[in-house]
Motif scaffolding. Structure first.
Motif, short mmCIF file in Angstrom:
data_model
loop_
_atom_site.label_atom_id
_atom_site.label_comp_id
_atom_site.label_asym_id
_atom_site.label_seq_id
_atom_site.Cartn_x
_atom_site.Cartn_y
_atom_site.Cartn_z
N VAL A 35 44.49 -33.32 66.84
CA VAL A 35 43.20 -33.57 67.49
C VAL A 35 42.89 -32.34 68.34
N LEU A 36 41.76 -31.70 68.05
CA LEU A 36 41.32 -30.52 68.79
C LEU A 36 40.48 -30.96 69.97
N HIS A 37 40.92 -30.59 71.17
CA HIS A 37 40.21 -30.93 72.41
C HIS A 37 39.48 -29.69 72.90
N THR A 38 38.22 -29.84 73.27
CA THR A 38 37.43 -28.74 73.82
C THR A 38 36.88 -29.20 75.16
N LEU A 39 37.21 -28.44 76.21
CA LEU A 39 36.73 -28.73 77.55
C LEU A 39 35.73 -27.67 77.98
N PHE A 50 42.54 -26.85 73.25
CA PHE A 50 43.96 -27.13 73.00
C PHE A 50 44.06 -28.20 71.94
N ARG A 51 45.20 -28.26 71.26
CA ARG A 51 45.45 -29.26 70.21
C ARG A 51 46.58 -30.17 70.66
N ARG A 52 46.44 -31.45 70.33
CA ARG A 52 47.48 -32.43 70.62
C ARG A 52 47.59 -33.37 69.43
N GLN A 53 48.64 -34.15 69.39
CA GLN A 53 48.87 -35.09 68.29
C GLN A 53 47.90 -36.26 68.31
N GLY A 54 47.49 -36.69 69.49
CA GLY A 54 46.63 -37.86 69.57
C GLY A 54 45.46 -37.66 70.51
N VAL A 85 44.40 -23.27 76.08
CA VAL A 85 45.07 -24.03 77.14
C VAL A 85 46.52 -24.27 76.75
N VAL A 86 47.41 -23.97 77.68
CA VAL A 86 48.84 -24.18 77.48
C VAL A 86 49.27 -25.48 78.16
N ARG A 87 48.64 -25.76 79.31
CA ARG A 87 49.02 -26.94 80.10
C ARG A 87 47.77 -27.46 80.80
#
Length: 91
Positions: A35-39, A50-54, A85-87
């Motif tokens: 899941v690609l998150h864009t802030l 950043f990308r995360r699993q969910g 984003v790393v964190r």
């Protein structure tokens, strides 16, 4: 053990850490198995990605602490600046 921003920055000098940044918008899109998150952050015209699993709860309107580094992405032959984003953590 959770990573502290100071430890990450000392190991990787290109990283930038910012505290209590207000999120204007948060978009989540599926991208293969990720899941690609864009802030979008108040006061910045550059997307933070950043990308995360969910999926996460929406961060819209929240204050977050972000550790990131600047990067370039090519979209339709045009280079755009983004922040990888790393964190990210709610403050």
């Amino acid at each position: 053990m959770k990573s502290k921003p100071e430890a990450l920055i000392s190991k990787h000098p290109g990283l930038i850490h910012s505290d209590a940044m207000k999120v204007k918008s948060h978009v989540q899109r599926s991208q293969e198995d990720w899941v690609l998150h864009t802030l979008m952050i108040e006061g910045y015209d550059v997307p933070f990605r950043f990308r995360r699993q969910g999926k996460y709860h929406s961060l819209r309107g929240a204050r977050v602490n972000i550790t990131y580094y600047p990067a370039q992405e090519s979209v339709a032959g045009i280079d755009m600046e983004i922040m990888k984003v790393v964190r990210v953590k709610r403050s």
